[in-house]
Design a protein around this motif. Structure first.
Motif, PDB file in Angstrom:
ATOM      1  N   VAL A  19      15.066  34.418 -78.253  1.00 63.08           N
ATOM      2  CA  VAL A  19      15.044  34.961 -79.606  1.00 63.08           C
ATOM      3  C   VAL A  19      13.856  35.911 -79.699  1.00 63.08           C
ATOM      4  CG1 VAL A  19      14.737  34.412 -82.055  1.00 63.08           C
ATOM      5  CG2 VAL A  19      16.155  32.941 -80.618  1.00 63.08           C
ATOM      6  N   SER A  20      14.129  37.185 -79.935  1.00 59.09           N
ATOM      7  CA  SER A  20      13.040  38.163 -80.009  1.00 59.09           C
ATOM      8  C   SER A  20      12.408  38.203 -81.399  1.00 59.09           C
ATOM      9  CB  SER A  20      13.531  39.552 -79.606  1.00 59.09           C
ATOM     10  OG  SER A  20      14.598  39.938 -80.447  1.00 59.09           O
ATOM     11  N   ASP A  21      13.172  37.871 -82.428  1.00 60.88           N
ATOM     12  CA  ASP A  21      12.656  37.897 -83.793  1.00 60.88           C
ATOM     13  C   ASP A  21      12.951  36.556 -84.466  1.00 60.88           C
ATOM     14  OD1 ASP A  21      12.028  38.318 -86.474  1.00 60.88           O
ATOM     15  OD2 ASP A  21      12.854  40.359 -86.504  1.00 60.88           O
ATOM     16  N   PRO A  22      12.069  35.557 -84.297  1.00 59.20           N
ATOM     17  CA  PRO A  22      12.342  34.229 -84.848  1.00 59.20           C
ATOM     18  C   PRO A  22      12.433  34.201 -86.376  1.00 59.20           C
ATOM     19  CG  PRO A  22      10.129  34.317 -83.922  1.00 59.20           C
ATOM     20  CD  PRO A  22      10.801  35.597 -83.563  1.00 59.20           C
ATOM     21  N   VAL A  23      11.722  35.097 -87.054  1.00 56.48           N
ATOM     22  CA  VAL A  23      11.772  35.129 -88.514  1.00 56.48           C
ATOM     23  C   VAL A  23      13.169  35.556 -88.980  1.00 56.48           C
ATOM     24  CG1 VAL A  23      10.836  36.227 -90.587  1.00 56.48           C
ATOM     25  CG2 VAL A  23       9.298  35.523 -88.737  1.00 56.48           C
ATOM     26  N   LEU A  24      13.707  36.605 -88.368  1.00 54.55           N
ATOM     27  CA  LEU A  24      15.049  37.067 -88.710  1.00 54.55           C
ATOM     28  C   LEU A  24      16.095  36.011 -88.351  1.00 54.55           C
ATOM     29  CD1 LEU A  24      16.993  39.249 -89.700  1.00 54.55           C
ATOM     30  CD2 LEU A  24      16.933  40.235 -87.384  1.00 54.55           C
ATOM     31  N   PHE A  25      15.955  35.408 -87.173  1.00 50.47           N
ATOM     32  CA  PHE A  25      16.907  34.370 -86.764  1.00 50.47           C
ATOM     33  C   PHE A  25      16.886  33.208 -87.758  1.00 50.47           C
ATOM     34  CE2 PHE A  25      18.310  30.547 -84.701  1.00 50.47           C
ATOM     35  CZ  PHE A  25      19.428  30.950 -83.994  1.00 50.47           C
ATOM     36  N   ALA A  26      15.686  32.764 -88.153  1.00 48.18           N
ATOM     37  CA  ALA A  26      15.557  31.648 -89.109  1.00 48.18           C
ATOM     38  C   ALA A  26      16.192  32.021 -90.447  1.00 48.18           C
ATOM     39  CB  ALA A  26      14.092  31.267 -89.288  1.00 48.18           C
ATOM     40  N   ARG A  27      16.004  33.249 -90.878  1.00 48.95           N
ATOM     41  CA  ARG A  27      16.594  33.688 -92.147  1.00 48.95           C
ATOM     42  C   ARG A  27      18.123  33.638 -92.079  1.00 48.95           C
ATOM     43  NH1 ARG A  27      15.531  39.479 -93.272  1.00 48.95           N
ATOM     44  NH2 ARG A  27      13.583  38.819 -92.362  1.00 48.95           N
ATOM     45  N   ARG A  28      18.689  34.135 -90.982  1.00 46.69           N
ATOM     46  CA  ARG A  28      20.148  34.119 -90.827  1.00 46.69           C
ATOM     47  C   ARG A  28      20.677  32.683 -90.754  1.00 46.69           C
ATOM     48  NH1 ARG A  28      20.629  38.964 -86.355  1.00 46.69           N
ATOM     49  NH2 ARG A  28      20.593  40.683 -87.843  1.00 46.69           N
ATOM     50  N   ALA A  82      19.253  30.001 -91.972  1.00 48.73           N
ATOM     51  CA  ALA A  82      19.081  29.378 -93.293  1.00 48.73           C
ATOM     52  C   ALA A  82      20.202  29.806 -94.235  1.00 48.73           C
ATOM     53  CB  ALA A  82      17.716  29.737 -93.874  1.00 48.73           C
ATOM     54  N   GLU A  83      20.570  31.078 -94.190  1.00 49.02           N
ATOM     55  CA  GLU A  83      21.672  31.556 -95.038  1.00 49.02           C
ATOM     56  C   GLU A  83      22.979  30.877 -94.671  1.00 49.02           C
ATOM     57  OE1 GLU A  83      21.775  35.811 -94.590  1.00 49.02           O
ATOM     58  OE2 GLU A  83      19.838  36.078 -95.590  1.00 49.02           O
ATOM     59  N   LEU A  84      23.265  30.775 -93.369  1.00 47.70           N
ATOM     60  CA  LEU A  84      24.525  30.180 -92.925  1.00 47.70           C
ATOM     61  C   LEU A  84      24.577  28.668 -93.165  1.00 47.70           C
ATOM     62  CD1 LEU A  84      25.006  32.170 -89.601  1.00 47.70           C
ATOM     63  CD2 LEU A  84      26.381  32.361 -91.685  1.00 47.70           C
ATOM     64  N   GLU A 121      16.714  25.268 -95.368  1.00 44.64           N
ATOM     65  CA  GLU A 121      15.577  25.839 -94.641  1.00 44.64           C
ATOM     66  C   GLU A 121      15.391  25.191 -93.272  1.00 44.64           C
ATOM     67  OE1 GLU A 121      13.809  28.568 -95.517  1.00 44.64           O
ATOM     68  OE2 GLU A 121      15.392  28.663 -97.022  1.00 44.64           O
ATOM     69  N   GLY A 122      16.235  24.220 -92.953  1.00 48.40           N
ATOM     70  CA  GLY A 122      16.145  23.545 -91.667  1.00 48.40           C
ATOM     71  C   GLY A 122      15.112  22.430 -91.687  1.00 48.40           C
ATOM     72  N   THR A 123      15.138  21.618 -90.662  1.00 51.02           N
ATOM     73  CA  THR A 123      14.220  20.492 -90.502  1.00 51.02           C
ATOM     74  C   THR A 123      13.364  20.738 -89.278  1.00 51.02           C
ATOM     75  OG1 THR A 123      15.874  18.996 -91.435  1.00 51.02           O
ATOM     76  CG2 THR A 123      14.085  17.990 -90.172  1.00 51.02           C
ATOM     77  N   GLU A 149      30.928  31.572 -80.135  1.00 44.97           N
ATOM     78  CA  GLU A 149      30.796  33.012 -79.921  1.00 44.97           C
ATOM     79  C   GLU A 149      30.698  33.757 -81.259  1.00 44.97           C
ATOM     80  OE1 GLU A 149      34.193  33.637 -77.408  1.00 44.97           O
ATOM     81  OE2 GLU A 149      33.065  33.088 -75.596  1.00 44.97           O
ATOM     82  N   GLU A 150      31.506  33.351 -82.245  1.00 43.92           N
ATOM     83  CA  GLU A 150      31.421  33.958 -83.577  1.00 43.92           C
ATOM     84  C   GLU A 150      30.066  33.672 -84.227  1.00 43.92           C
ATOM     85  OE1 GLU A 150      34.729  32.519 -85.886  1.00 43.92           O
ATOM     86  OE2 GLU A 150      36.176  33.278 -84.431  1.00 43.92           O
ATOM     87  N   LEU A 151      29.592  32.444 -84.076  1.00 41.97           N
ATOM     88  CA  LEU A 151      28.301  32.068 -84.656  1.00 41.97           C
ATOM     89  C   LEU A 151      27.158  32.837 -83.998  1.00 41.97           C
ATOM     90  CD1 LEU A 151      26.913  30.344 -86.753  1.00 41.97           C
ATOM     91  CD2 LEU A 151      26.910  28.446 -85.117  1.00 41.97           C
ATOM     92  N   MET A 152      27.230  33.024 -82.684  1.00 43.30           N
ATOM     93  CA  MET A 152      26.217  33.828 -81.992  1.00 43.30           C
ATOM     94  C   MET A 152      26.137  35.215 -82.613  1.00 43.30           C
ATOM     95  SD  MET A 152      26.793  33.020 -77.932  1.00 43.30           S
ATOM     96  CE  MET A 152      26.261  34.666 -77.524  1.00 43.30           C
ATOM     97  N   GLU A 153      27.300  35.812 -82.842  1.00 40.70           N
ATOM     98  CA  GLU A 153      27.343  37.160 -83.421  1.00 40.70           C
ATOM     99  C   GLU A 153      26.723  37.161 -84.819  1.00 40.70           C
ATOM    100  OE1 GLU A 153      30.752  40.262 -84.800  1.00 40.70           O
ATOM    101  OE2 GLU A 153      31.073  39.234 -82.890  1.00 40.70           O
ATOM    102  N   ARG A 154      27.058  36.185 -85.634  1.00 42.65           N
ATOM    103  CA  ARG A 154      26.536  36.115 -87.000  1.00 42.65           C
ATOM    104  C   ARG A 154      25.032  35.866 -87.017  1.00 42.65           C
ATOM    105  NH1 ARG A 154      30.316  32.273 -90.413  1.00 42.65           N
ATOM    106  NH2 ARG A 154      29.190  33.214 -92.136  1.00 42.65           N
ATOM    107  N   LEU A 155      24.505  35.201 -85.975  1.00 40.84           N
ATOM    108  CA  LEU A 155      23.067  34.934 -85.886  1.00 40.84           C
ATOM    109  C   LEU A 155      22.313  36.070 -85.192  1.00 40.84           C
ATOM    110  CD1 LEU A 155      23.224  31.154 -84.943  1.00 40.84           C
ATOM    111  CD2 LEU A 155      22.311  32.108 -87.080  1.00 40.84           C
TER     112      LEU A 155
END
Length: 180
Positions: free
Chosen positions: A11-20, A22-24, A28-30, A144-150
């Protein structure tokens, strides 16, 4: 033996990944701190996961070392005394190495989405889809779909376990370690 389909990627951008994530997941995760001690074994991988709160799990798993979705078969046994079990397994089998990480867990449907900060390696994600609730073909499509969305691309995919990445990492004295 229970099984799931897994994917692991950098993951190159953990902040962006966490935001995506969290939205899905609409959460906010545990956050979970983990220390995994890997032991030498003749097949598969054997690790003792210490949650650093007096509890843990002994986990044996087998999965191919390929990138992309892969089937993982596993057995888990809980423990209320990780340090004692670690001592016995270390004496009996020998230690392969240790992985320390901070994991942020998101649940998206039946899929566990992990955003991991791995000491000495950096940021990674794992997807785990339980095979009890889906067929393997359905799981592969969904992951594979989830990877794309994340926002996870195929070039970010990695093989093996974090332990393998640590053992195979080039030794660079200038390399900065990610601390937890």
């Amino acid at each position: 033996m229970p099984s799931n389909v897994e994917i692991k990627a950098r993951v190159s951008d953990p902040v962006l990944f966490a935001r995506r994530a969290a939205e899905l997941s609409q959460s906010e995760g545990t956050v979970i701190r983990q220390r995994d001690m890997f032991f030498i074994c003749s097949r598969g991988r054997l690790k003792l996961r210490d949650f650093m709160d007096g509890t843990g799990q002994l986990i044996f798993y087998e999965r191919p070392d390929t990138d992309g979705p892969k089937l993982s078969r596993y057995s888990i046994s809980p423990t209320s005394d990780p340090p004692s079990l670690q001592a016995v397994l270390s004496d009996a089998l020998g230690v392969k190495g240790e992985v320390r990480k901070e994991r942020r867990l998101f649940l998206i449907g039946q899929t566990r989405v992990h955003l991991d900060t791995v000491e000495g390696l950096g940021h990674y994600m794992e997807l785990e889809v339980n095979t009890h609730t889906h067929t393997q073909i359905t799981e592969l499509r969904f992951t594979e779909e989830l990877m794309e969305r994340l926002g996870v691309s195929e070039q970010d995919l990695v093989t093996g376990a974090y332990m393998d990445l640590i053992l195979n990492a080039p030794k660079d004295p200038q390399n900065t370690t990610v601390t937890l």
